[in-house]
Design an enzyme around this catalytic site. Structure first.
Site, mmCIF file in Angstrom:
data_model
loop_
_atom_site.group_PDB
_atom_site.id
_atom_site.type_symbol
_atom_site.label_atom_id
_atom_site.label_comp_id
_atom_site.label_asym_id
_atom_site.label_seq_id
_atom_site.Cartn_x
_atom_site.Cartn_y
_atom_site.Cartn_z
ATOM 1 N N LYS A 190 4.253 -7.056 3.829
ATOM 2 C CA LYS A 190 3.547 -5.621 3.489
ATOM 3 C C LYS A 190 3.445 -4.856 4.775
ATOM 4 O O LYS A 190 3.118 -5.581 5.727
ATOM 5 C CB LYS A 190 2.397 -5.573 2.917
ATOM 6 C CG LYS A 190 1.572 -4.451 2.770
ATOM 7 C CD LYS A 190 0.633 -4.256 3.829
ATOM 8 C CE LYS A 190 -0.184 -2.490 3.819
ATOM 9 N NZ LYS A 190 -0.718 -2.207 5.327
ATOM 10 N N ASN A 198 0.224 10.574 6.029
ATOM 11 C CA ASN A 198 -1.030 10.320 6.928
ATOM 12 C C ASN A 198 -1.744 11.395 7.032
ATOM 13 O O ASN A 198 -3.016 11.218 7.606
ATOM 14 C CB ASN A 198 -0.493 9.737 8.472
ATOM 15 C CG ASN A 198 0.027 8.463 8.229
ATOM 16 O OD1 ASN A 198 -0.593 7.445 8.145
ATOM 17 N ND2 ASN A 198 1.413 8.350 8.283
ATOM 18 N N SER A 258 -6.814 10.717 0.520
ATOM 19 C CA SER A 258 -6.990 11.590 -0.744
ATOM 20 C C SER A 258 -6.150 11.944 -1.587
ATOM 21 O O SER A 258 -6.027 12.441 -2.700
ATOM 22 C CB SER A 258 -7.869 12.644 -0.170
ATOM 23 O OG SER A 258 -6.933 13.489 0.753
ATOM 24 N N THR A 295 0.981 -1.150 -0.161
ATOM 25 C CA THR A 295 0.108 -0.042 0.003
ATOM 26 C C THR A 295 0.836 1.162 0.019
ATOM 27 O O THR A 295 1.233 1.507 -1.140
ATOM 28 C CB THR A 295 -1.040 0.113 1.103
ATOM 29 O OG1 THR A 295 -0.181 -0.247 2.478
ATOM 30 C CG2 THR A 295 -2.067 -1.240 1.098
ATOM 31 N N GLU A 318 6.596 4.523 6.857
ATOM 32 C CA GLU A 318 5.977 5.742 5.976
ATOM 33 C C GLU A 318 6.976 7.012 6.628
ATOM 34 O O GLU A 318 6.949 7.333 7.661
ATOM 35 C CB GLU A 318 4.797 6.266 6.400
ATOM 36 C CG GLU A 318 3.558 5.008 5.846
ATOM 37 C CD GLU A 318 2.299 5.247 6.385
ATOM 38 O OE1 GLU A 318 1.382 4.500 5.615
ATOM 39 O OE2 GLU A 318 2.138 5.940 7.422
ATOM 40 N N THR A 351 0.373 -3.206 11.291
ATOM 41 C CA THR A 351 -0.201 -3.092 10.010
ATOM 42 C C THR A 351 0.672 -3.847 8.924
ATOM 43 O O THR A 351 1.429 -3.401 8.167
ATOM 44 C CB THR A 351 -0.597 -1.836 9.479
ATOM 45 O OG1 THR A 351 -1.454 -1.280 10.432
ATOM 46 C CG2 THR A 351 -1.129 -1.869 8.031
#
Length: 538
Positions: free
Chosen positions: A286, A533, A538, A264, A378, A297
């Site tokens: 992942k 984040n 979007s 992702t 991230e 996650t």
């Protein structure tokens, strides 16, 4: 449009060089880079505007950060020159390093051979979420065995709001056999609205569709996995319609397409492999954000052709997870959709005398894959490797270690290459004091180390300009995105250039022979993490 076209052409060239197997990876990296660049650029522009109009926001300006960084270098240059040769190179040994994304993808291709008895494939769909009116894209990935196996073990999140695949997966653990795993990214199928069954019906229908196409007698032979936005419904029919296209891509040569297909917000695929006892273990993962133990996650698939009994796999997996995937954190948030599956195709016979070597290889592979998740986090620009030593118990070591690597102040200091070791001491003291461990853990025996340097001992800090210079260099050497901290740091990392970490040790001073140790991995806290984040959906 012309810029996008040029990027596409460039990445198609990369795909041709790395072969068709890694074309899926290149396509993913292009999409990831495009959206990350858009987010980081917009976030950076807004921050710079703020810096120009608000004096208290001057730290957001990269030019000011560069000036501060240069001043620090000048201040410590004299003391660091003589010591530099003994600092970063020895404190940050690197077993793997890569010069480019192409170099990294070629490495994955070399090590990514599937164990005997497995195939995988991946394809994508376009869809519009029911809950949000904008077009999106999803990968559907399938891992299948040539024959059903009773040799499998699975670990799941402890989150009390689990996704539908977790609820279905817990039922699959009761089944006698497993033959396939179907994975979708983009939407995690967690407690969605709609039919009132929490997404279970959607997950089961996808499994049934996969079973029909594979010629299996039941969807109960298929394990579902979903990852992505929480609360949205799966585009069930679109996924079912994509299954034939996925089957057209199935091959037994490489796990790399599956490693890329399940991602992702990850910046690049992750693959680890080991050869032991005449067979192979291959792992893919992942995970990039919402990373915290129990589990994080993450979707992790450990595939092997070694014929290990079911009860052995199920006894080993909690231990393996406990020392690897439950020893990492990016942001202290535990997800709803975490799965670690260990599956054997039962193709290579082994004896009990092989078990110690196999377990050691499996454990090491999982630890490296867990570290890869943090490095791929991230916005991560530094990996923090925290060793808690001489602790009274593994439980104390784990809890204290998680408290330290999740300290926002410490994470920010490391992001800025600032060896503010007072924040390390504060985090340790905070945990010990608030947990009522002051009597059991006598802090006068505690030692704190960073970059191999003792910074706290006997209740007092041991600091000087030379040591400060060494620590600054140690942190800079561990950066994934070299250069001063800016709004865009880490945003354009598309491969792991090295495996260097910021080394931290908390020695709790338990008497010799009585203490235990544990190593945990965490990440720094960068602007890029906030940008990612703030704009995730979007």
């Amino acid at each position: 449009m012309m810029a996008c076209k040029a990027l596409v052409i460039g990445f198609l060239g990369i795909a041709n060089e790395v072969t068709a197997i890694s074309s899926t990876v290149s396509g993913f990296c292009f999409r990831r880079e495009f959206f990350t660049t858009r987010r980081a650029s917009s976030f950076s522009a807004a921050a710079r505007m703020t810096a120009q109009t608000h004096p208290r926001a001057l730290f957001l300006n990269p030019e000011n950060q560069h000036a501060v960084d240069e001043a620090r270098r000048r201040h410590y240059r004299a003391s660091s020159t003589a010591l530099h040769s003994s600092s970063s190179s020895s404190l940050n040994p690197s077993s793997l390093s890569f010069s480019s994304k192409e170099d990294y993808l070629a490495h994955l291709k070399r090590i990514g051979q599937l164990p005997a008895g497995f195939k995988c494939g991946t394809s994508w769909i376009s869809f519009t979420p029911v809950e949000a009116n904008f077009p999106s894209r999803m990968n559907v990935t399938l891992i299948a065995l040539d024959e059903p196996t009773d040799k499998f073990a699975i670990a799941f999140t402890k989150n009390a709001f689990p996704g539908a695949p977790i609820r279905v997966g817990r039922e699959r653990l009761k089944e006698t056999h497993l033959q396939a795993i179907v994975v979708n990214n983009k939407i995690s199928n967690v407690c969605p609205g709609g039919e009132g069954d929490g997404g279970v019906g959607d997950a089961e229908e996808v499994c049934q569709a996969v079973a029909r196409r594979l010629g299996l007698p039941s969807g109960k032979l298929v394990l579902p996995s979903s990852t992505g936005v929480i609360g949205w419904r799966l585009p069930r029919q679109a996924i079912i319609d994509a299954v034939p296209r996925v089957l057209e891509t199935m091959q037994a040569a490489s796990v790399v397409p599956a490693a890329a297909g399940i991602l992702t917000t990850d910046r690049y695929p992750k693959v680890r492999a080991a050869t032991v006892a005449g067979g192979r273990i291959v792992g893919i993962a992942k995970g990039a954000g919402m990373i915290e133990p129990n589990l994080a996650t993450m979707l992790v698939y450990l595939l092997t052709d070694l014929a290990l009994p079911r009860d052995v796999l199920r006894a080993w997996l909690p231990e393996v997870v406990g020392g690897s995937f439950n020893c990492i954190s990016v942001d202290s948030d535990q997800s709803t959709s975490d799965t670690v599956a260990l599956v054997s195709s039962d193709k290579v016979a082994v004896s009990e005398s092989d078990y110690p070597a196999i377990k050691a290889s499996l454990t090491s592979l999982a630890q490296r894959l867990a570290e890869d998740i943090v490095r791929n986090g991230e916005g991560t620009n530094h990996v923090i490797e925290l060793r808690v030593s001489n602790a009274p118990s593994v439980e104390v070591a784990r809890a204290l270690g998680r408290h330290v690597i999740n300290s926002p102040l410490l994470k920010c200091a490391i992001a800025g290459n600032d060896p503010n070791v007072g924040r390390l001491a504060a985090a340790v003291g905070s945990y010990v004091g608030n947990q009522g461990l002051t009597e059991g853990l006598r802090l006068e025996r505690c030692r704190l180390l960073m970059g191999g340097q003792v910074v706290f001992k006997g209740g007092a800090f041991e600091l000087d300009p030379e040591k400060e210079a060494l620590l600054v260099e140690h942190m800079k050497d561990a950066q994934l995105d070299p250069g001063p901290l800016t709004m865009d740091s880490g945003s354009h990392v598309t491969f792991p250039a090295h495996e260097k970490n910021v080394k931290v040790e908390v020695d709790l001073g338990e008497e010799a022979g009585k203490g235990v140790g544990l190593t945990l991995y965490g990440s720094d806290l960068t602007y890029a993490y906030v940008a990612e984040n703030a704009d995730y959906r979007s």
